[in-house]
Scaffold this active site. Structure first.
Site, mmCIF file in Angstrom:
data_model
loop_
_atom_site.group_PDB
_atom_site.id
_atom_site.type_symbol
_atom_site.label_atom_id
_atom_site.label_comp_id
_atom_site.label_asym_id
_atom_site.label_seq_id
_atom_site.Cartn_x
_atom_site.Cartn_y
_atom_site.Cartn_z
ATOM 1 N N VAL A 160 7.312 16.782 -17.255
ATOM 2 C CA VAL A 160 7.899 16.017 -16.143
ATOM 3 C C VAL A 160 9.384 15.719 -16.392
ATOM 4 O O VAL A 160 10.207 15.775 -15.474
ATOM 5 C CB VAL A 160 7.110 14.704 -15.895
ATOM 6 C CG1 VAL A 160 7.610 14.023 -14.625
ATOM 7 C CG2 VAL A 160 5.608 14.968 -15.790
ATOM 8 N N GLY A 178 0.628 22.758 -17.455
ATOM 9 C CA GLY A 178 1.247 21.434 -17.517
ATOM 10 C C GLY A 178 0.547 20.421 -16.628
ATOM 11 O O GLY A 178 1.112 19.378 -16.299
ATOM 12 N N GLU A 224 -3.338 16.027 -19.366
ATOM 13 C CA GLU A 224 -2.795 15.049 -20.301
ATOM 14 C C GLU A 224 -2.822 15.649 -21.708
ATOM 15 O O GLU A 224 -3.652 16.515 -22.005
ATOM 16 C CB GLU A 224 -3.654 13.776 -20.289
ATOM 17 C CG GLU A 224 -3.540 12.964 -19.019
ATOM 18 C CD GLU A 224 -2.134 12.422 -18.771
ATOM 19 O OE1 GLU A 224 -1.528 11.869 -19.695
ATOM 20 O OE2 GLU A 224 -1.634 12.578 -17.648
ATOM 21 N N ASP A 269 -8.273 8.880 -16.822
ATOM 22 C CA ASP A 269 -7.013 8.977 -16.078
ATOM 23 C C ASP A 269 -7.240 8.546 -14.623
ATOM 24 O O ASP A 269 -6.455 7.775 -14.062
ATOM 25 C CB ASP A 269 -6.495 10.417 -16.146
ATOM 26 C CG ASP A 269 -5.203 10.615 -15.402
ATOM 27 O OD1 ASP A 269 -4.141 10.340 -15.972
ATOM 28 O OD2 ASP A 269 -5.264 11.021 -14.218
ATOM 29 N N LYS A 297 -5.605 5.243 -12.597
ATOM 30 C CA LYS A 297 -4.974 5.346 -11.278
ATOM 31 C C LYS A 297 -5.659 4.410 -10.292
ATOM 32 O O LYS A 297 -4.989 3.734 -9.496
ATOM 33 C CB LYS A 297 -5.019 6.789 -10.775
ATOM 34 C CG LYS A 297 -4.099 7.690 -11.579
ATOM 35 C CD LYS A 297 -4.379 9.151 -11.318
ATOM 36 C CE LYS A 297 -3.383 10.023 -12.056
ATOM 37 N NZ LYS A 297 -3.788 11.423 -12.115
ATOM 38 N N GLY A 310 1.865 18.651 -12.247
ATOM 39 C CA GLY A 310 2.833 19.745 -12.347
ATOM 40 C C GLY A 310 4.252 19.207 -12.457
ATOM 41 O O GLY A 310 4.558 18.101 -11.997
HETATM 42 N N1 LIG Z 1 2.262 16.570 -16.358
HETATM 43 C C1 LIG Z 1 1.905 16.091 -15.167
HETATM 44 O O1 LIG Z 1 1.568 16.842 -14.233
HETATM 45 C C2 LIG Z 1 1.949 14.612 -14.912
HETATM 46 C C3 LIG Z 1 1.639 14.135 -13.633
HETATM 47 C C4 LIG Z 1 1.706 12.755 -13.373
HETATM 48 C C5 LIG Z 1 2.071 11.893 -14.404
HETATM 49 N N2 LIG Z 1 2.336 12.379 -15.647
HETATM 50 C C6 LIG Z 1 2.696 11.423 -16.694
HETATM 51 O O2 LIG Z 1 4.037 11.678 -17.092
HETATM 52 C C7 LIG Z 1 4.208 11.348 -18.468
HETATM 53 C C8 LIG Z 1 4.790 12.559 -19.205
HETATM 54 O O3 LIG Z 1 3.876 13.633 -19.104
HETATM 55 P P1 LIG Z 1 4.287 15.122 -19.521
HETATM 56 O O4 LIG Z 1 3.226 15.990 -18.970
HETATM 57 O O5 LIG Z 1 5.715 15.384 -19.175
HETATM 58 O O6 LIG Z 1 4.123 15.044 -21.121
HETATM 59 P P2 LIG Z 1 4.602 16.113 -22.206
HETATM 60 O O7 LIG Z 1 4.932 17.408 -21.579
HETATM 61 O O8 LIG Z 1 3.596 16.072 -23.291
HETATM 62 O O9 LIG Z 1 5.983 15.506 -22.768
HETATM 63 C C9 LIG Z 1 5.990 14.286 -23.430
HETATM 64 C C10 LIG Z 1 7.414 13.967 -23.868
HETATM 65 O O10 LIG Z 1 7.399 12.659 -24.437
HETATM 66 C C11 LIG Z 1 8.188 12.674 -25.625
HETATM 67 N N3 LIG Z 1 7.767 11.550 -26.470
HETATM 68 C C12 LIG Z 1 6.530 11.247 -26.924
HETATM 69 N N4 LIG Z 1 6.548 10.083 -27.634
HETATM 70 C C13 LIG Z 1 7.842 9.659 -27.602
HETATM 71 C C14 LIG Z 1 8.515 8.536 -28.148
HETATM 72 N N5 LIG Z 1 7.868 7.606 -28.836
HETATM 73 N N6 LIG Z 1 9.858 8.399 -27.920
HETATM 74 C C15 LIG Z 1 10.531 9.346 -27.211
HETATM 75 N N7 LIG Z 1 9.952 10.436 -26.658
HETATM 76 C C16 LIG Z 1 8.624 10.595 -26.866
HETATM 77 C C17 LIG Z 1 7.941 14.046 -26.218
HETATM 78 O O11 LIG Z 1 8.978 14.307 -27.118
HETATM 79 P P3 LIG Z 1 9.133 15.723 -27.856
HETATM 80 O O12 LIG Z 1 9.664 16.645 -26.778
HETATM 81 O O13 LIG Z 1 10.129 15.453 -28.906
HETATM 82 O O14 LIG Z 1 7.775 16.096 -28.336
HETATM 83 C C18 LIG Z 1 7.967 14.903 -24.948
HETATM 84 O O15 LIG Z 1 9.291 15.266 -24.614
HETATM 85 C C19 LIG Z 1 2.807 10.911 -18.980
HETATM 86 O O16 LIG Z 1 2.712 9.519 -18.897
HETATM 87 C C20 LIG Z 1 1.869 11.547 -17.966
HETATM 88 O O17 LIG Z 1 0.651 10.815 -17.835
HETATM 89 C C21 LIG Z 1 2.298 13.722 -15.922
#
Ligand SMILES: NC(=O)c1ccc[n+]([C@@H]2O[C@H](COP(=O)([O-])OP(=O)(O)OC[C@H]3O[C@@H](n4cnc5c(N)ncnc54)[C@H](OP(=O)(O)O)[C@@H]3O)[C@@H](O)[C@H]2O)c1
Length: 379
Positions: free
Chosen positions: A16, A180, A183, A194, A198, A296
């Site tokens: 994201v 992507g 979770e 999850d 919500k 996504g």
């Molecule tokens: N993916 C989806 O479709 C989606 C949809 C709705 C909501 N969300 C929510 O959006 C959020 C992010 O999801 P994502 O899918 O983007 O996750 P992701 O791809 O796993 O990326 C997580 C990011 O968080 C960073 N991170 C983890 N712990 C950290 C810390 N303590 N300090 C600083 N950075 C830290 C990681 O750093 P590194 O890059 O260094 O590993 C990585 O860049 C989550 O809360 C998820 O529930 C996601």
């Protein structure tokens, strides 16, 4: 109305976070730019230069020129520390972290009030589908009777692939992860947690009820077996993981997450793949149906972008329904229709729990009962 200039401190540059970076490049009219990005892993290859990143959260939290923190990390505990520190420093916050928001809803409400700063989280509920602001702004509390829907994109993707394309459960989960949608910890999706986080957030904006996630019952898709899949196929039904909350006659609210058989005439029937769909029912308007991508990179980033844009004209949730001081309570005294798979020997004992048995079947070792059971008995 003139728009504020927003200097963003971004936490997280994963699915994201990178999506947000990309959509911000394409929306120059919005006076918002990312000043610093905090991530965790020092060794990871990044899509943009190293000079854009820090590994110290205080580089953002202590920077007085940053007026908006966007929190997009996958660690709910670290996220709460970051978000609460940012609010205490008077920075507006946008987050997509449903686990963190659901588990700390009451504290986050207090922090917003005490420090007079907004926290927006549209992307936390159905990713790209704007449901929170609709519940918050459009529906008056006493008009809304129920909210029901598919709110988890990755389980819907898995169910669609296993059901319609005969992919194995593990293959479908892997695809959801690669795209992507999932979770980092897949049990949050497949166990229905999850969806429950919500639903906790939706409950607050739909009915003004602040619940603890542990008080909402959830069953995920991880226990769906061959028997249920075969049953659904034979009867031309689909299985969907559904979150629902509705007002009962005594004013209490029932809320739970459960896999359901969906008939072809139900609007959720054609909500497949990564899509989310939510049906609201009101006293006078009958029903509304919302549909959109539930996960996504770019779809989720678009909801984050919308929140950032809303901050530029000082939008905040007013939480009118919560502050209306009407007593609301959750109740499991409600009836649900289920199919319960059981060992053959348990059949008679289980029937006693049912209010009404519609169908009962068993072969040499397994069987099932369909009918109506109280949620309390099910729990
Ligand atoms: N993916 C989806 O479709 C989606 C949809 C709705 C909501 N969300 C929510 O959006 C959020 C992010 O999801 P994502 O899918 O983007 O996750 P992701 O791809 O796993 O990326 C997580 C990011 O968080 C960073 N991170 C983890 N712990 C950290 C810390 N303590 N300090 C600083 N950075 C830290 C990681 O750093 P590194 O890059 O260094 O590993 C990585 O860049 C989550 O809360 C998820 O529930 C996601």
């Amino acid at each position: 109305m003139s728009r504020k200039t927003l200097n963003i401190g971004l936490f997280g540059f994963g699915c994201v976070g990178l999506g947000l970076y990309e959509v911000l490049q394409k929306t120059p009219a919005l006076k918002a730019s990312i000043k610093n990005i905090c991530v965790k892993d020092r060794e990871k290859e990044r899509a943009i230069g190293k000079e854009n990143f820090t590994f110290d959260k205080n580089d953002i939290l202590d920077d007085e020129s940053i007026n908006v923190v966007v929190e997009l990390i996958d660690d709910a505990d670290a996220a709460f520390e970051i978000v609460s520190a940012a609010l205490r420093k008077g920075k507006a916050v946008v987050s997509a972290n449903k686990k963190m928001i659901a588990e700390h809803f009451a504290e986050l409400l207090e922090l917003q009030k005490e420090y007079n700063v907004p926290l927006l989280y549209e992307a936390a509920c159905c990713a790209s589908m704007p449901i929170i602001r609709n519940l918050e702004e459009y529906y008056d509390n006493d008009l809304l009777e129920s909210i029901e829907g598919i709110v988890n994109g990755s389980t819907n993707y898995i169910l669609t692939k296993t059901f319609e394309e005969d992919l194995s459960y593990d293959e479908a989960l892997l695809q959801a992860q690669e795209k992507g949608f999932a979770e980092s910890n897949p049990i949050l999706d497949t166990g229905g947690f999850d969806a429950k986080y919500k639903l906790t957030i939706l409950l607050a904006h739909a009915f003004g009820h602040v619940a603890k996630p542990k008080d909402i019952f959830n069953i995920g898709i991880d226990n769906i077996g061959e028997l249920e899949l075969k049953y659904a196929k034979e009867k031309k039904l689909k299985i969907k993981l559904v979150a629902q909350a509705y007002k009962q006659n005594d004013g209490s609210i029932s809320a739970y997450v459960i896999p359901k058989f969906i008939t072809p005439d139900d609007r959720l029937y054609n909500v497949d793949d990564v899509f989310n769909g939510v049906i609201t029912k009101t006293s006078f308007a009958d029903t509304h149906f919302f549909v959109g991508r539930g996960a996504g990179s770019l779809p989720t980033a678009s909801a984050v972008l919308s929140d950032i844009s809303a901050l530029s004209y000082d939008y905040r949730y007013e939480y009118k329904k919560i502050y209306r001081e009407e007593d609301t309570n959750l109740s499991n005294e409600t009836l649900v229709k289920v199919l319960l798979r059981h060992k053959k020997a348990d059949s008679e004992a289980l029937k006693d729990y049912f209010e009404n048995v519609e169908e009962s079947y068993s072969n040499n070792d397994l069987g099932y009962i369909t009918g109506t059971i109280s949620l309390n008995s099910l729990i």
